[in-house]
Design a protein around this motif. Sequence first.
Motif, PDB file in Angstrom:
ATOM      1  N   PRO A 152      -4.875   4.449  -5.207  1.00 41.74           N
ATOM      2  CA  PRO A 152      -4.019   5.313  -5.481  1.00 41.74           C
ATOM      3  C   PRO A 152      -2.814   4.665  -6.110  1.00 41.74           C
ATOM      4  CG  PRO A 152      -4.809   5.731  -3.310  1.00 41.74           C
ATOM      5  CD  PRO A 152      -5.344   4.675  -3.763  1.00 41.74           C
ATOM      6  N   ALA A 153      -2.317   5.281  -7.410  1.00 35.26           N
ATOM      7  CA  ALA A 153      -0.746   4.890  -7.675  1.00 35.26           C
ATOM      8  C   ALA A 153       0.124   6.177  -7.284  1.00 35.26           C
ATOM      9  CB  ALA A 153      -0.906   4.874  -9.306  1.00 35.26           C
ATOM     10  N   VAL A 201       3.482  15.985   8.859  1.00 36.34           N
ATOM     11  CA  VAL A 201       2.535  14.588   8.812  1.00 36.34           C
ATOM     12  C   VAL A 201       3.030  13.450   8.106  1.00 36.34           C
ATOM     13  CG1 VAL A 201       0.612  16.200   9.884  1.00 36.34           C
ATOM     14  CG2 VAL A 201       0.662  15.772   7.241  1.00 36.34           C
ATOM     15  N   VAL A 202       2.486  12.415   8.375  1.00 40.81           N
ATOM     16  CA  VAL A 202       2.763  11.178   7.467  1.00 40.81           C
ATOM     17  C   VAL A 202       1.253  10.782   7.469  1.00 40.81           C
ATOM     18  CG1 VAL A 202       3.452   9.046   7.157  1.00 40.81           C
ATOM     19  CG2 VAL A 202       4.926  10.668   8.096  1.00 40.81           C
ATOM     20  N   VAL A 203       0.847  10.513   6.369  1.00 37.42           N
ATOM     21  CA  VAL A 203      -0.765  10.016   6.241  1.00 37.42           C
ATOM     22  C   VAL A 203      -0.725   8.647   5.324  1.00 37.42           C
ATOM     23  CG1 VAL A 203      -1.061  11.718   4.156  1.00 37.42           C
ATOM     24  CG2 VAL A 203      -2.963  10.778   5.441  1.00 37.42           C
ATOM     25  N   ALA A 244       0.819  -1.394  -0.038  1.00 38.31           N
ATOM     26  CA  ALA A 244      -0.021  -0.084  -0.116  1.00 38.31           C
ATOM     27  C   ALA A 244       0.806   1.196  -0.041  1.00 38.31           C
ATOM     28  CB  ALA A 244      -0.865  -0.147   1.190  1.00 38.31           C
ATOM     29  N   LEU A 245       2.170   1.121  -0.360  1.00 39.92           N
ATOM     30  CA  LEU A 245       2.945   2.463  -0.191  1.00 39.92           C
ATOM     31  C   LEU A 245       2.494   3.417  -1.154  1.00 39.92           C
ATOM     32  CD1 LEU A 245       6.702   0.674   0.319  1.00 39.92           C
ATOM     33  CD2 LEU A 245       4.821   1.728   2.122  1.00 39.92           C
ATOM     34  N   ALA A 246       1.937   3.159  -2.276  1.00 38.26           N
ATOM     35  CA  ALA A 246       1.469   4.082  -3.158  1.00 38.26           C
ATOM     36  C   ALA A 246       0.450   5.032  -2.350  1.00 38.26           C
ATOM     37  CB  ALA A 246       0.992   3.553  -4.370  1.00 38.26           C
ATOM     38  N   SER A 247      -0.090   4.753  -1.450  1.00 39.54           N
ATOM     39  CA  SER A 247      -0.945   5.499  -0.700  1.00 39.54           C
ATOM     40  C   SER A 247      -0.459   6.363   0.499  1.00 39.54           C
ATOM     41  CB  SER A 247      -2.400   4.752  -0.445  1.00 39.54           C
ATOM     42  OG  SER A 247      -1.959   3.724   0.539  1.00 39.54           O
ATOM     43  N   VAL A 248       0.819   6.372   0.458  1.00 44.45           N
ATOM     44  CA  VAL A 248       1.594   6.985   1.782  1.00 44.45           C
ATOM     45  C   VAL A 248       2.156   8.192   1.531  1.00 44.45           C
ATOM     46  CG1 VAL A 248       3.092   6.543   3.687  1.00 44.45           C
ATOM     47  CG2 VAL A 248       1.474   4.418   2.835  1.00 44.45           C
TER      48      VAL A 248
END
Length: 443
Positions: free
Chosen positions: A201-202, A155-157, A139-143
């Motif tokens: 998300p990509a 912030v980290v979201v 899921a790293l593409a959405s971070v």
Amino acid sequence: MVVYAASFQPPALPATDAARPAWILLDTLGYISDCPQNTTKAEAYTSTGKQVTISFFVAEPPAVSYFTVHCPDLTKEDFVTEPRVVHSEKNLALLSLSLRRGTGTETDYFIYRARAGHPPSLDLLPAAGADCRLSNMTALASVACLPSSDGEHFVVVALGLTFSPGSYEFNLFRSESGTWTYKLLVLEPSVLGPKPVTIDPAKVIMLGGGAIAWVDLWNGILVCDDIFSNEDPATFRVIPLPKLLPANHAYKQTSYPQQFRDVVCADGMIRFVEMEYCRRRIIREIPDVSKAEVLYDSELPLGQTVDDEEDIYEDLGWRIVTWSREIASDCWRRGSLVHVNDIRGVNSPSHYSVLLSDGVDTNDALEENLQSAGFPTLSRDDRDVVYVMSKVNPRNALVLTIDMRMKTLEGLVPFSAERCMYGKPDYVSCALSKYLNTNSGDE
């Protein structure tokens, strides 16, 4: 997961302009090496007390910049996969480091902070917990990470998909409190429109003023207008992307969207590019047996029809179209439209000299490499420039610079393709170089 052998052999260090590039194409896969460090280096310790040193090596696009990780207490076998830049925004880079721990894997996340003229810092983030998407490598593409307006905090979201359309796992880390929060985000039906789609998300981009956008390159952009807001729930909306170009519909279920599309935001404008591989179906002639004098049994297989034969297509080369819009606009405006056959400068002697100096087989004509290009990446500071990658062979690729307005091939540089899984490059555009302290030479 495995670590590529090439990840232990960084490429030749690129020359660094004292002024620093305003932005770079950064390889998100790190190199594991104790090669000479420079003034971008920062040190920290993993959650198990292992020393980590990060250094960046930058070059002007289309050359690809990279970073290295040195862990003196670890061996090659300790790494589960390459260190990775998960996301970078302004002077921040969020990095992941996955190491073997017993029979399992331990993934730590670090925030790298660059400040021009000052030493950079590297800080270990607190563990996010099992519910957070930051703990899920897929899921790293959405971070994403984002600094506050004063640069003191960040912030980290992380946005995670659920099995319920319109529902997301929303995870947020605030540096001022040093804690993670988690909630289930349920979007109002009006946000996703009359035929709801799941935004997968990509990539993540920033729109300015604390606005953050998760980009599903097939469908649309999910926008949170102020990620720093303490209001609950925050305001979300969706910006639709232009419809797929006709030939790209065939690839939607089987290909990476990055092979065809890219989105960036700079100076208050969202810009979009799509690349289409054009082709034309050849209409087969249906045989008319009334013209034959003799029909042999071998020519008359039982049950065969014209529909059983595979369609035949003629390749017509690719074309690229760009679009742009202001962030608050309700429409996209078309920019340039260029077909590969209209691009000039393919036979420039300087382009061939680059190939010869890198040992690339020039029997593969540069024009053929241009025809096979893909994965468009938009420039951050020139709305008329698009970068594309062409794979020459399993080990070598080219990054090509295309001026859309002038319809010219402006430059090319070699790029190692040894770490491109399924042919997909892992570089992204970011502005980290603008803040790096790179003008003091190597230590």
